[in-house]
Motif scaffolding. Structure first.
Motif, PDB file in Angstrom:
ATOM      1  N   ASP A   1       3.726  39.039  15.918  1.00  0.00           N
ATOM      2  CA  ASP A   1       3.820  39.742  17.190  1.00  0.00           C
ATOM      3  C   ASP A   1       2.476  40.315  17.609  1.00  0.00           C
ATOM      4  O   ASP A   1       1.615  40.613  16.790  1.00  0.00           O
ATOM      5  CB  ASP A   1       4.819  40.899  17.087  1.00  0.00           C
ATOM      6  CG  ASP A   1       6.204  40.425  16.721  1.00  0.00           C
ATOM      7  OD1 ASP A   1       6.564  39.305  17.123  1.00  0.00           O
ATOM      8  OD2 ASP A   1       6.909  41.167  16.032  1.00  0.00           O
TER       9      ASP A   1
ATOM     10  N   GLU B   1       5.258  46.488  18.887  1.00  0.00           N
ATOM     11  CA  GLU B   1       5.196  45.087  18.504  1.00  0.00           C
ATOM     12  C   GLU B   1       5.976  44.298  19.542  1.00  0.00           C
ATOM     13  O   GLU B   1       7.112  44.634  19.858  1.00  0.00           O
ATOM     14  CB  GLU B   1       5.796  44.880  17.115  1.00  0.00           C
ATOM     15  CG  GLU B   1       5.029  45.609  16.039  1.00  0.00           C
ATOM     16  CD  GLU B   1       5.632  45.436  14.660  1.00  0.00           C
ATOM     17  OE1 GLU B   1       6.525  44.580  14.479  1.00  0.00           O
ATOM     18  OE2 GLU B   1       5.207  46.166  13.753  1.00  0.00           O
TER      19      GLU B   1
ATOM     20  N   ASP C   1      19.065  50.987  19.218  1.00  0.00           N
ATOM     21  CA  ASP C   1      18.778  49.562  19.056  1.00  0.00           C
ATOM     22  C   ASP C   1      19.655  48.819  20.054  1.00  0.00           C
ATOM     23  O   ASP C   1      20.882  48.910  19.997  1.00  0.00           O
ATOM     24  CB  ASP C   1      19.104  49.141  17.622  1.00  0.00           C
ATOM     25  CG  ASP C   1      18.785  47.695  17.312  1.00  0.00           C
ATOM     26  OD1 ASP C   1      18.695  46.863  18.248  1.00  0.00           O
ATOM     27  OD2 ASP C   1      18.640  47.381  16.125  1.00  0.00           O
TER      28      ASP C   1
ATOM     29  N   GLU D   1      16.488  41.270  21.349  1.00  0.00           N
ATOM     30  CA  GLU D   1      15.052  41.396  21.573  1.00  0.00           C
ATOM     31  C   GLU D   1      14.758  41.428  23.059  1.00  0.00           C
ATOM     32  O   GLU D   1      15.231  40.592  23.816  1.00  0.00           O
ATOM     33  CB  GLU D   1      14.298  40.248  20.910  1.00  0.00           C
ATOM     34  CG  GLU D   1      14.230  40.376  19.414  1.00  0.00           C
ATOM     35  CD  GLU D   1      13.330  39.334  18.790  1.00  0.00           C
ATOM     36  OE1 GLU D   1      12.669  38.570  19.502  1.00  0.00           O
ATOM     37  OE2 GLU D   1      13.296  39.288  17.550  1.00  0.00           O
TER      38      GLU D   1
ATOM     39  N   LYS E   1       9.898  44.570  20.644  1.00  0.00           N
ATOM     40  CA  LYS E   1      10.688  44.245  19.454  1.00  0.00           C
ATOM     41  C   LYS E   1      10.829  45.452  18.539  1.00  0.00           C
ATOM     42  O   LYS E   1      11.889  45.716  18.007  1.00  0.00           O
ATOM     43  CB  LYS E   1      10.028  43.120  18.657  1.00  0.00           C
ATOM     44  CG  LYS E   1      10.127  41.770  19.288  1.00  0.00           C
ATOM     45  CD  LYS E   1       9.503  40.756  18.348  1.00  0.00           C
ATOM     46  CE  LYS E   1       9.702  39.350  18.865  1.00  0.00           C
ATOM     47  NZ  LYS E   1       9.189  38.371  17.894  1.00  0.00           N
ATOM     48  N   ARG E   2       9.715  46.148  18.325  1.00  0.00           N
ATOM     49  CA  ARG E   2       9.697  47.289  17.425  1.00  0.00           C
ATOM     50  C   ARG E   2       8.689  48.314  17.919  1.00  0.00           C
ATOM     51  O   ARG E   2       7.666  47.959  18.479  1.00  0.00           O
ATOM     52  CB  ARG E   2       9.273  46.869  16.006  1.00  0.00           C
ATOM     53  CG  ARG E   2      10.358  46.285  15.167  1.00  0.00           C
ATOM     54  CD  ARG E   2       9.841  45.765  13.841  1.00  0.00           C
ATOM     55  NE  ARG E   2       8.973  44.588  13.985  1.00  0.00           N
ATOM     56  CZ  ARG E   2       9.390  43.367  14.281  1.00  0.00           C
ATOM     57  NH1 ARG E   2      10.650  43.131  14.494  1.00  0.00           N
ATOM     58  NH2 ARG E   2       8.545  42.366  14.380  1.00  0.00           N
TER      59      ARG E   2
ATOM     60  N   THR F   1      10.361  53.088  11.944  1.00  0.00           N
ATOM     61  CA  THR F   1      10.451  51.959  12.859  1.00  0.00           C
ATOM     62  C   THR F   1      11.718  52.046  13.689  1.00  0.00           C
ATOM     63  O   THR F   1      12.781  52.362  13.172  1.00  0.00           O
ATOM     64  CB  THR F   1      10.488  50.629  12.065  1.00  0.00           C
ATOM     65  OG1 THR F   1       9.323  50.552  11.258  1.00  0.00           O
ATOM     66  CG2 THR F   1      10.539  49.433  12.998  1.00  0.00           C
ATOM     67  N   SER F   2      11.585  51.745  14.974  1.00  0.00           N
ATOM     68  CA  SER F   2      12.727  51.591  15.876  1.00  0.00           C
ATOM     69  C   SER F   2      12.787  50.123  16.261  1.00  0.00           C
ATOM     70  O   SER F   2      11.828  49.584  16.815  1.00  0.00           O
ATOM     71  CB  SER F   2      12.554  52.440  17.137  1.00  0.00           C
ATOM     72  OG  SER F   2      12.425  53.800  16.827  1.00  0.00           O
ATOM     73  N   GLN F   3      13.910  49.454  15.958  1.00  0.00           N
ATOM     74  CA  GLN F   3      14.106  48.037  16.275  1.00  0.00           C
ATOM     75  C   GLN F   3      14.670  47.890  17.686  1.00  0.00           C
ATOM     76  O   GLN F   3      15.581  48.628  18.056  1.00  0.00           O
ATOM     77  CB  GLN F   3      15.086  47.401  15.291  1.00  0.00           C
ATOM     78  CG  GLN F   3      14.586  47.320  13.866  1.00  0.00           C
ATOM     79  CD  GLN F   3      13.517  46.296  13.692  1.00  0.00           C
ATOM     80  OE1 GLN F   3      12.443  46.622  13.228  1.00  0.00           O
ATOM     81  NE2 GLN F   3      13.765  45.067  14.054  1.00  0.00           N
ATOM     82  N   ASN F   4      14.188  46.930  18.442  1.00  0.00           N
ATOM     83  CA  ASN F   4      14.697  46.634  19.788  1.00  0.00           C
ATOM     84  C   ASN F   4      15.035  47.926  20.534  1.00  0.00           C
ATOM     85  O   ASN F   4      16.146  48.097  21.018  1.00  0.00           O
ATOM     86  CB  ASN F   4      15.937  45.742  19.713  1.00  0.00           C
ATOM     87  CG  ASN F   4      15.679  44.483  18.931  1.00  0.00           C
ATOM     88  OD1 ASN F   4      14.712  43.778  19.163  1.00  0.00           O
ATOM     89  ND2 ASN F   4      16.537  44.198  17.961  1.00  0.00           N
TER      90      ASN F   4
END
Length: 180
Positions: A10, A85, A128, A132, A136-137, A152-155
């Motif tokens: 990414d 990212e 989240d 996507e 993304k993160r 980290t935070s995803q989506n």
């Protein structure tokens, strides 16, 4: 979910604030030959405050600037900001970030949401989305230089994006903005 930023495909974008943008820009140009960056507040209602605007910087994981920024975001605490990212372009990430700068605060009030500040990001508890999107993160340092860690935070989606960006009642309370 704690994790140290690591290798991947990414693109990386840093939204950073320093002690002053002049010193941050100076460090950027000392570390990068031809840096790619924009002021976050440009082309928004916050443009008159460009001197206080965070920088959105495109970078690579192995770059000297990225390594310098990780140190400043984490162990030294000299910088505030988040790492984004994404597979998207700088312009797409800027659009995503700028769309979330101004939020409604429960009634007719609007305000600047400093979601790029790790403390604010953490208190917003972004959910989240399960898919996507542009981002993304988001990786950020939470805590002090000695006792913090990378999270980290995803989506992630930090605000409700139906109509104007809005904060939920719990988010307002977490940010200590709720009315008594």
């Amino acid at each position: 979910m704690a994790r140290q930023p690591e290798q991947g495909d990414d693109m990386l974008y840093l939204i950073l604030e320093g002690v002053g943008n002049d010193s941050l820009l100076k460090a950027l140009y000392e570390q990068c030959e031809a840096p790619i960056w924009e002021l976050l507040f440009s082309e928004t209602q916050w443009a008159p405050y460009k001197d206080e605007s965070p920088l959105v910087i495109q970078t690579a994981r192995g770059s000297a600037f990225y390594q310098w920024a990780l140190k400043g975001l984490g162990k030294t605490g000299e910088l505030r900001g988040v790492i984004i990212e994404s597979d998207a372009s700088l312009e797409a990430v800027l659009q995503w970030a700028r769309a979330r700068l101004t939020v409604t605060l429960g009634d007719t009030r609007n305000g600047l949401l400093r979601f790029y500040d790790p403390l604010v990001w953490h208190r917003l508890a972004p959910h989240d989305t399960g898919r996507e999107g542009t981002v993304k993160r988001v990786v950020y340092w939470h805590g002090g230089p000695e006792d913090g860690s990378w999270l980290t935070s995803q989506n992630p989606e930090p605000v409700t994006m139906v109509g104007a960006p809005t904060l939920e009642a719990e988010q307002l309370q977490n940010l200590n903005l709720a009315r008594a």
